[in-house]
Write a protein that holds these residues in place. Structure first.
Motif, PDB file in Angstrom:
ATOM      1  N   ALA A  23       0.804  -1.226   0.000  1.00 18.73           N
ATOM      2  CA  ALA A  23       0.000   0.000   0.000  1.00 18.73           C
ATOM      3  C   ALA A  23       0.834   1.271   0.000  1.00 18.73           C
ATOM      4  CB  ALA A  23      -0.933  -0.008   1.215  1.00 18.73           C
ATOM      5  N   ASP A  24       2.134   1.153   0.158  1.00 15.46           N
ATOM      6  CA  ASP A  24       2.998   2.328   0.271  1.00 15.46           C
ATOM      7  C   ASP A  24       3.525   2.732  -1.104  1.00 15.46           C
ATOM      8  OD1 ASP A  24       4.818   4.283   0.819  1.00 15.46           O
ATOM      9  OD2 ASP A  24       6.066   3.068   2.166  1.00 15.46           O
ATOM     10  N   PRO A  25       3.072   3.855  -1.664  1.00 15.90           N
ATOM     11  CA  PRO A  25       3.531   4.246  -3.000  1.00 15.90           C
ATOM     12  C   PRO A  25       5.007   4.613  -3.042  1.00 15.90           C
ATOM     13  CG  PRO A  25       2.224   5.994  -2.017  1.00 15.90           C
ATOM     14  CD  PRO A  25       2.104   4.820  -1.104  1.00 15.90           C
ATOM     15  N   GLN A  26       5.627   4.901  -1.895  1.00 11.88           N
ATOM     16  CA  GLN A  26       7.035   5.271  -1.859  1.00 11.88           C
ATOM     17  C   GLN A  26       7.966   4.068  -1.659  1.00 11.88           C
ATOM     18  OE1 GLN A  26       7.748   8.418  -2.608  1.00 11.88           O
ATOM     19  NE2 GLN A  26       5.519   8.705  -2.729  1.00 11.88           N
TER      20      GLN A  26
ATOM     21  N   PRO B 192       7.644   1.293 -12.648  1.00 10.30           N
ATOM     22  CA  PRO B 192       7.000   1.897 -11.473  1.00 10.30           C
ATOM     23  C   PRO B 192       5.622   1.325 -11.153  1.00 10.30           C
ATOM     24  CG  PRO B 192       7.002   3.417 -13.354  1.00 10.30           C
ATOM     25  CD  PRO B 192       7.881   2.274 -13.732  1.00 10.30           C
ATOM     26  N   GLN B 193       4.898   0.800 -12.156  1.00 10.64           N
ATOM     27  CA  GLN B 193       3.557   0.291 -11.908  1.00 10.64           C
ATOM     28  C   GLN B 193       3.536  -1.178 -11.499  1.00 10.64           C
ATOM     29  OE1 GLN B 193       5.022   0.668 -14.716  1.00 10.64           O
ATOM     30  NE2 GLN B 193       4.031  -0.307 -16.465  1.00 10.64           N
ATOM     31  N   VAL B 194       4.713  -1.816 -11.448  1.00 12.16           N
ATOM     32  CA  VAL B 194       4.805  -3.245 -11.141  1.00 12.16           C
ATOM     33  C   VAL B 194       5.324  -3.437  -9.729  1.00 12.16           C
ATOM     34  CG1 VAL B 194       5.916  -5.430 -11.771  1.00 12.16           C
ATOM     35  CG2 VAL B 194       5.135  -3.874 -13.567  1.00 12.16           C
ATOM     36  N   ARG B 195       4.655  -4.291  -8.952  1.00  9.42           N
ATOM     37  CA  ARG B 195       5.125  -4.703  -7.640  1.00  9.42           C
ATOM     38  C   ARG B 195       5.430  -6.207  -7.697  1.00  9.42           C
ATOM     39  NH1 ARG B 195       4.611  -1.339  -3.065  1.00  9.42           N
ATOM     40  NH2 ARG B 195       4.868   0.784  -3.841  1.00  9.42           N
ATOM     41  N   LEU B 196       6.591  -6.604  -7.183  1.00  5.60           N
ATOM     42  CA  LEU B 196       7.012  -7.995  -7.203  1.00  5.60           C
ATOM     43  C   LEU B 196       7.287  -8.490  -5.797  1.00  5.60           C
ATOM     44  CD1 LEU B 196       8.898  -6.643  -9.914  1.00  5.60           C
ATOM     45  CD2 LEU B 196       8.448  -9.042 -10.396  1.00  5.60           C
ATOM     46  N   ILE B 197       6.768  -9.681  -5.485  1.00  6.70           N
ATOM     47  CA  ILE B 197       7.105 -10.367  -4.245  1.00  6.70           C
ATOM     48  C   ILE B 197       7.886 -11.604  -4.638  1.00  6.70           C
ATOM     49  CG2 ILE B 197       6.244 -11.535  -2.192  1.00  6.70           C
ATOM     50  CD1 ILE B 197       3.790  -9.344  -3.804  1.00  6.70           C
ATOM     51  N   ALA B 198       9.149 -11.660  -4.269  1.00  2.00           N
ATOM     52  CA  ALA B 198      10.017 -12.772  -4.636  1.00  2.00           C
ATOM     53  C   ALA B 198      10.489 -13.488  -3.378  1.00  2.00           C
ATOM     54  CB  ALA B 198      11.216 -12.269  -5.434  1.00  2.00           C
TER      55      ALA B 198
ATOM     56  N   SER C 134      19.948  -5.427  -4.362  1.00  2.00           N
ATOM     57  CA  SER C 134      19.205  -4.471  -5.196  1.00  2.00           C
ATOM     58  C   SER C 134      18.276  -3.641  -4.310  1.00  2.00           C
ATOM     59  CB  SER C 134      18.388  -5.220  -6.245  1.00  2.00           C
ATOM     60  OG  SER C 134      17.317  -5.919  -5.634  1.00  2.00           O
ATOM     61  N   PRO C 135      17.720  -2.533  -4.832  1.00  3.52           N
ATOM     62  CA  PRO C 135      16.748  -1.768  -4.039  1.00  3.52           C
ATOM     63  C   PRO C 135      15.507  -2.619  -3.763  1.00  3.52           C
ATOM     64  CG  PRO C 135      17.562  -0.485  -5.902  1.00  3.52           C
ATOM     65  CD  PRO C 135      18.034  -1.884  -6.122  1.00  3.52           C
ATOM     66  N   CYS C 136      15.306  -2.996  -2.541  1.00  6.93           N
ATOM     67  CA  CYS C 136      14.154  -3.849  -2.207  1.00  6.93           C
ATOM     68  C   CYS C 136      13.807  -3.669  -0.741  1.00  6.93           C
ATOM     69  CB  CYS C 136      14.454  -5.320  -2.508  1.00  6.93           C
ATOM     70  SG  CYS C 136      15.668  -6.081  -1.409  1.00  6.93           S
ATOM     71  N   ALA C 137      12.605  -4.116  -0.388  1.00  9.05           N
ATOM     72  CA  ALA C 137      12.208  -4.261   1.010  1.00  9.05           C
ATOM     73  C   ALA C 137      12.335  -5.740   1.332  1.00  9.05           C
ATOM     74  CB  ALA C 137      10.775  -3.782   1.207  1.00  9.05           C
ATOM     75  N   GLU C 138      13.129  -6.088   2.351  1.00  8.98           N
ATOM     76  CA  GLU C 138      13.361  -7.511   2.646  1.00  8.98           C
ATOM     77  C   GLU C 138      12.674  -7.910   3.937  1.00  8.98           C
ATOM     78  OE1 GLU C 138      16.892 -10.882   3.004  1.00  8.98           O
ATOM     79  OE2 GLU C 138      17.396  -8.811   2.443  1.00  8.98           O
ATOM     80  N   LEU C 139      11.931  -9.017   3.860  1.00  6.60           N
ATOM     81  CA  LEU C 139      11.340  -9.647   5.033  1.00  6.60           C
ATOM     82  C   LEU C 139      12.140 -10.913   5.304  1.00  6.60           C
ATOM     83  CD1 LEU C 139       7.483  -9.386   4.350  1.00  6.60           C
ATOM     84  CD2 LEU C 139       8.740  -8.288   6.204  1.00  6.60           C
TER      85      LEU C 139
END
Length: 585
Positions: free
Chosen positions: A23-26, A149-155, A170-175
């Motif tokens: 949900a976070d556009p940034q 920018p319009q694509v969100r990927l969960i890998a 790479s630029p990512c959010a890691e869980l």
């Protein structure tokens, strides 16, 4: 609104973080779910896919494509979701991942760059899930997608794997699910105890240790798991296997989506060049005996006997002096006629027609070409001379039929074109970017038929009795609808065909089986519909379809960038020359 139950394995904190990232556009376009084996990565993704792929999910949380993984336990977990159709080798094969994603998004992409380009042109929010990645090449493809920018990927990637090392840099959010902050300790402990009491029998899900079939055997590759074949051909860059490898990579997306070996054989045959081992074509012909279609001929890039006619952007069945031919236009503006009996060249127009979008042939052999800018031009290189040539022509009063039609078209712009013969110059239908179809010539009329641009037009001459007939126009739109409209009446309220993919091209003809329509769609599907005979069959040739043409014998010509094929449906019987046989008793 979809009710999301709690995820398994005590992963509520990780699930909340995943939904917050979405949900976070940034936030960065890639969320990497990592951790050691048994940390609950697969369960988290299965929960997300299961809910995000429901029809009533809010758009912001919808999942649009899933490339299923190499590991059987992950595939089993993720397969709980409705988007479960996909490869078990996606995590190890770049092409497998590309084709699985493209298929679910309703587009045709032969290589990673084509998928990236297709998504780049589509501004819609798109969420793609890639479970259990290991291979660094696949991870590199994921990074290229994440730049959109319009694509969100969960890998998902196991910590320490080549894919994880590349993606985490790479630029990512890691869980990282090995970290305690991403789990409810009490529920996680209960889950681990349950897993320990009932361990998964992983080995019984594995199939023959992942071995690929003999890649030089056309029957074997058509009968094998197509995702394993794809991965094996992708790795084996030093051997062409008699031409099979090149053919498979041309049509691989359709081959992987098709479950029937006979149809795979027919598809593979359609993109097999004449430089291939001739025994392969014989074997594929035999293996395709159970398919719904029969291939009359094919021409593939690089063929020399007869020579490859070039990529196709527009096609139309010939009339008058061009009877028995199909007129083809390519992206360079070359317009040529080839025989419907075998694609032998019958000549080309002396002038180029830049950026041809679609074409139509008038009864006298004049070719109308609609270019990419919407302008219609007429080309008389094959046209027969009128009876008023010579002195009679000089004394004739007024312009001929073709000239009058061209006068009506002067200054007009359109997105699609079709011509119907008539008592005078006939009627031209022009589609518009606003979804309207306009008629000019013998009949003038207009009707709004689509939400969005008209992409294709075709016409049938419908007899009314006493020698009188009327044109029935079919239009295909970017909205995925095919509609029918007879001039002077209201358009049919419901589409005659509708799919979620945009229509690319149409053609129609009265065959021995009655009124017949052929439609091609943006996801690569070609559909043959005999309204009177009840025949309805589909075929996916593999590469993107650019043009279709249908003649009165029921022959379907499919034009692509790398191949040109001619098929007939088997539910209606045909002689070798294409004329119809009586039904079997």
């Amino acid at each position: 609104m979809t009710r999301w139950e709690r995820p398994a394995a005590g992963r509520e904190p990780a699930a909340a973080a995943l939904l917050g990232w979405l949900a976070d556009p940034q936030a960065p376009g890639l969320c990497l779910v990592s951790g050691s084996q048994g940390s609950g990565k697969s369960e988290l993704l299965a929960w997300f896919v299961r809910h995000g792929s429901r029809s009533d999910v809010v758009p912001e949380r919808a999942v649009h494509a899933v490339a299923l993984p190499a590991e059987p336990e992950t595939a089993e977990a993720v397969s709980a979701g409705p988007l479960a159709a996909g490869p078990l080798t996606a995590g190890q094969s770049v092409l497998g991942a590309v084709w699985a994603i493209a298929d679910q998004l309703g587009i045709v992409a032969r290589a990673p760059g084509e998928l990236v380009a297709a998504l780049e042109r589509d501004a819609r929010h798109t969420v793609i899930v890639l479970p259990d990645l290991h291979d660094a090449d696949v991870a590199g493809f994921v990074i290229s997608l994440a730049e959109l920018p319009q694509v969100r990927l969960i890998a998902e990637a196991r910590s320490g794997s080549p894919a994880h090392r590349l993606l985490s840099g790479s630029p990512c959010a890691e869980l990282d699910l090995d970290r305690a902050q991403w789990r409810d300790e009490e529920r996680f402990a209960l889950w681990r105890e349950a897993v320990a009491r009932s361990p998964r029998e992983v080995q019984e899900h594995r199939s023959d240790d992942g071995a690929a079939p003999d890649l030089s055997d056309p029957v074997a590759v058509c009968e094998a798991d197509p995702w394993k074949v794809t991965a094996a051909y992708e790795r084996d860059t030093g051997h062409e296997h008699g031409g099979l490898r090149a053919a498979w990579l041309r049509a691989g997306q359709a081959l992987c989506a098709e479950s029937r070996p006979a149809t795979r054989a027919l598809t593979l045959l359609g993109v097999l060049g004449d430089g291939a081992d001739p025994r392969i074509a014989v074997a594929l012909h035999e293996a395709a005996a159970g398919a719904d279609w029969r291939m009359l001929w094919r021409r593939v890039r690089g063929d020399v006997t007869p020579p490859w006619s070039g990529p196709v952007t527009a096609a139309a069945v010939g009339q008058g002096p061009l009877a028995g031919s199909v007129v083809l236009a390519d992206a360079h503006g070359v317009v040529q006629a080839v025989s419907l009996d075998g694609a032998a060249t019958r000549g080309r127009l002396p002038e180029l027609c830049p950026d041809p979008l679609t074409a139509s042939v008038l009864p006298d052999g004049t070719v109308l070409v609609l270019d990419d800018g919407g302008r219609v031009t007429a080309h008389s290189g094959w046209a027969t001379r009128s009876a008023g040539s010579g002195l009679a022509g000089l004394l004739a009063d007024g312009p001929g039929d073709t000239e009058r039609l061209l006068d009506a078209l002067r200054g007009q712009r359109g997105t699609a074109l079709a011509h119907a013969a008539g008592p005078g110059p006939g009627t031209v239908a022009l589609g518009g970017a606003d979804g309207t179809v306009r008629l000019l010539g013998d009949v003038t009329d207009a009707a709004p038929l689509h939400n969005g641009p008209v992409r294709a037009l075709a016409v049938l001459d419908v007899p009314l009795g006493d020698g009188v007939s009327t044109p029935l126009f079919y239009s295909g739109g970017a909205d995925g609808a095919v509609r029918a409209w007879a001039p002077g009446s209201a358009p049919m309220a419901a589409p005659v065909l509708r799919r979620s993919s945009p229509v690319v091209c149409l053609d129609a003809a009265v065959t021995a089986g009655g009124a017949t329509l052929v439609a091609a769609w943006g996801d690569g599907l070609v559909e043959y519909v005999g309204w009177d005979s009840g025949v309805q069959q589909t075929f996916r040739p593999g590469p993107p379809v650019r043009a279709v043409a249908l003649d009165g014998a029921g022959r379907v010509v499919i034009g692509m960038d790398e191949a040109l094929t001619c098929l007939v449906p088997k539910q209606e019987r045909f002689h070798e020359d294409g004329t119809q046989q009586p039904p079997l008793s």
